[in-house]
Design a protein around this motif. Sequence first.
Motif, short mmCIF file in Angstrom:
data_model
loop_
_atom_site.label_atom_id
_atom_site.label_comp_id
_atom_site.label_asym_id
_atom_site.label_seq_id
_atom_site.Cartn_x
_atom_site.Cartn_y
_atom_site.Cartn_z
N GLN A 4 0.85 -1.18 0.00
CA GLN A 4 0.00 0.00 0.00
C GLN A 4 0.88 1.22 0.00
O GLN A 4 2.05 1.16 0.31
CB GLN A 4 -0.93 0.00 1.20
N GLY A 5 0.32 2.33 -0.36
CA GLY A 5 1.06 3.57 -0.44
C GLY A 5 0.39 4.48 -1.44
O GLY A 5 -0.73 4.20 -1.88
N PRO A 6 1.07 5.55 -1.81
CA PRO A 6 0.45 6.46 -2.77
C PRO A 6 0.28 5.78 -4.12
O PRO A 6 1.13 4.99 -4.55
CB PRO A 6 1.44 7.63 -2.85
N MET A 7 -0.82 6.08 -4.78
CA MET A 7 -1.07 5.51 -6.09
C MET A 7 -0.13 6.16 -7.10
O MET A 7 0.03 7.37 -7.10
CB MET A 7 -2.53 5.73 -6.51
N PRO A 8 0.51 5.37 -7.95
CA PRO A 8 1.38 5.96 -8.97
C PRO A 8 0.55 6.75 -9.98
O PRO A 8 -0.66 6.55 -10.11
CB PRO A 8 2.04 4.74 -9.63
N ALA A 9 1.21 7.66 -10.67
CA ALA A 9 0.52 8.45 -11.69
C ALA A 9 0.08 7.51 -12.81
O ALA A 9 0.89 6.79 -13.39
CB ALA A 9 1.44 9.53 -12.23
N LEU A 10 -1.21 7.46 -13.06
CA LEU A 10 -1.73 6.61 -14.13
C LEU A 10 -3.08 7.13 -14.60
O LEU A 10 -3.73 7.93 -13.95
CB LEU A 10 -1.87 5.16 -13.65
N ARG A 11 -3.47 6.67 -15.79
CA ARG A 11 -4.78 6.98 -16.36
C ARG A 11 -5.65 5.76 -16.09
O ARG A 11 -5.46 4.70 -16.69
CB ARG A 11 -4.64 7.26 -17.85
N PRO A 12 -6.63 5.85 -15.16
CA PRO A 12 -7.41 4.67 -14.78
C PRO A 12 -8.25 4.15 -15.94
O PRO A 12 -8.88 4.91 -16.66
CB PRO A 12 -8.32 5.17 -13.66
N LEU A 35 -6.91 -0.41 -12.20
CA LEU A 35 -6.11 -0.79 -13.37
C LEU A 35 -6.00 0.43 -14.26
O LEU A 35 -6.98 1.15 -14.46
CB LEU A 35 -6.77 -1.93 -14.14
N GLY A 36 -4.79 0.66 -14.77
CA GLY A 36 -4.63 1.82 -15.63
C GLY A 36 -3.33 1.79 -16.39
O GLY A 36 -2.51 0.89 -16.23
N GLN A 37 -3.16 2.82 -17.20
CA GLN A 37 -1.96 2.98 -18.02
C GLN A 37 -1.05 4.01 -17.38
O GLN A 37 -1.52 5.06 -16.93
CB GLN A 37 -2.35 3.45 -19.43
N PRO A 38 0.25 3.73 -17.33
CA PRO A 38 1.17 4.73 -16.77
C PRO A 38 1.10 6.02 -17.56
O PRO A 38 0.91 6.01 -18.77
CB PRO A 38 2.56 4.09 -16.92
N VAL A 39 1.25 7.13 -16.85
CA VAL A 39 1.25 8.44 -17.48
C VAL A 39 2.69 8.80 -17.79
O VAL A 39 3.57 8.67 -16.94
CB VAL A 39 0.63 9.50 -16.54
N ASP A 40 2.94 9.22 -19.04
CA ASP A 40 4.29 9.65 -19.41
C ASP A 40 4.67 10.87 -18.57
O ASP A 40 3.84 11.65 -18.15
CB ASP A 40 4.35 10.03 -20.90
N GLY A 41 5.96 11.04 -18.35
CA GLY A 41 6.42 12.17 -17.57
C GLY A 41 6.04 12.05 -16.12
O GLY A 41 5.61 13.01 -15.50
N ASP A 42 6.16 10.83 -15.58
CA ASP A 42 5.76 10.56 -14.21
C ASP A 42 6.60 11.34 -13.21
O ASP A 42 6.26 11.44 -12.05
CB ASP A 42 5.88 9.05 -13.95
N GLY A 43 7.71 11.91 -13.63
CA GLY A 43 8.55 12.66 -12.72
C GLY A 43 9.41 11.75 -11.87
O GLY A 43 9.42 10.54 -12.01
N GLU A 44 10.16 12.37 -10.98
CA GLU A 44 11.05 11.65 -10.09
C GLU A 44 10.52 11.74 -8.67
O GLU A 44 10.05 12.79 -8.25
CB GLU A 44 12.45 12.28 -10.13
N ALA A 45 10.63 10.65 -7.94
CA ALA A 45 10.24 10.68 -6.53
C ALA A 45 11.24 11.54 -5.77
O ALA A 45 12.45 11.43 -5.95
CB ALA A 45 10.21 9.27 -5.97
N ALA A 46 10.72 12.42 -4.94
CA ALA A 46 11.56 13.29 -4.13
C ALA A 46 10.87 13.51 -2.79
O ALA A 46 9.70 13.15 -2.61
CB ALA A 46 11.80 14.62 -4.84
N GLU A 119 8.46 15.90 6.74
CA GLU A 119 8.83 15.30 5.46
C GLU A 119 7.58 15.14 4.62
O GLU A 119 6.58 14.62 5.09
CB GLU A 119 9.47 13.93 5.66
N THR A 120 7.66 15.60 3.37
CA THR A 120 6.54 15.49 2.45
C THR A 120 7.02 14.81 1.17
O THR A 120 7.90 15.36 0.49
CB THR A 120 5.97 16.89 2.10
N PRO A 121 6.47 13.64 0.83
CA PRO A 121 6.85 13.04 -0.45
C PRO A 121 6.22 13.83 -1.59
O PRO A 121 5.10 14.34 -1.46
CB PRO A 121 6.27 11.62 -0.37
N LEU A 122 6.93 13.96 -2.68
CA LEU A 122 6.41 14.69 -3.83
C LEU A 122 7.02 14.18 -5.13
O LEU A 122 7.90 13.32 -5.11
CB LEU A 122 6.63 16.20 -3.66
N ARG A 123 6.55 14.70 -6.23
CA ARG A 123 7.10 14.36 -7.55
C ARG A 123 7.83 15.59 -8.08
O ARG A 123 7.36 16.71 -7.96
CB ARG A 123 5.99 13.98 -8.54
#
Length: 192
Positions: A4-12, A35-46, A119-123
Amino acid sequence: TAGQGPMPALRPDAVGLGAGGRDPEQAPNVLRLVLGQPVDGDGEAAVLLECNVDDLDPRLWPAALAALLGAGASDAWLSPILMKKGRPAHTLHVLCPQGTVPVVRAAVFTHTTTIGLRETPLRKYPLARRMSTVDVDGQPVAVKLALLDGLVVNASVEYEDVVRAAQALGRPAKTVLAQANAAALELIEKPE
């Protein structure tokens, strides 16, 4: 087993929801599947580390910021704030890749007087970068170029090179900076 965790960037494409037959006390017996397709330009985890500091001698901030960058932070900066009872202070902001968080966190505690941080997770979405050089009356000045889809959209001259060139030319840094910026602007208008 999925974590579990944050949902990755995707098009559901589809979302399913179901409940189990048992009723445990610890957690709801419910599952959601996306279920979905990854979104291009997902960025970097920071991760953004932040803390408010009201008791650090201001002369120590440059060394503290340098230490954070040396520990692996991508960027570090201060924002002036006013805390309770009218106390002037600074918010320290430190952006770092996920893999450097423990070392950078330790550097925050070591080089500042804070006793806690957030601490804040971001893209992070950095543009592609490339270095170039412009000539100011025979003096080279490095320029950082930022590219979007292969096209140069920003050009930033390296200030240390401007100061060195100004000293070599016997001119004020502001004059050499203006010349270097004008030459760098041509790199945007006429990409390499």
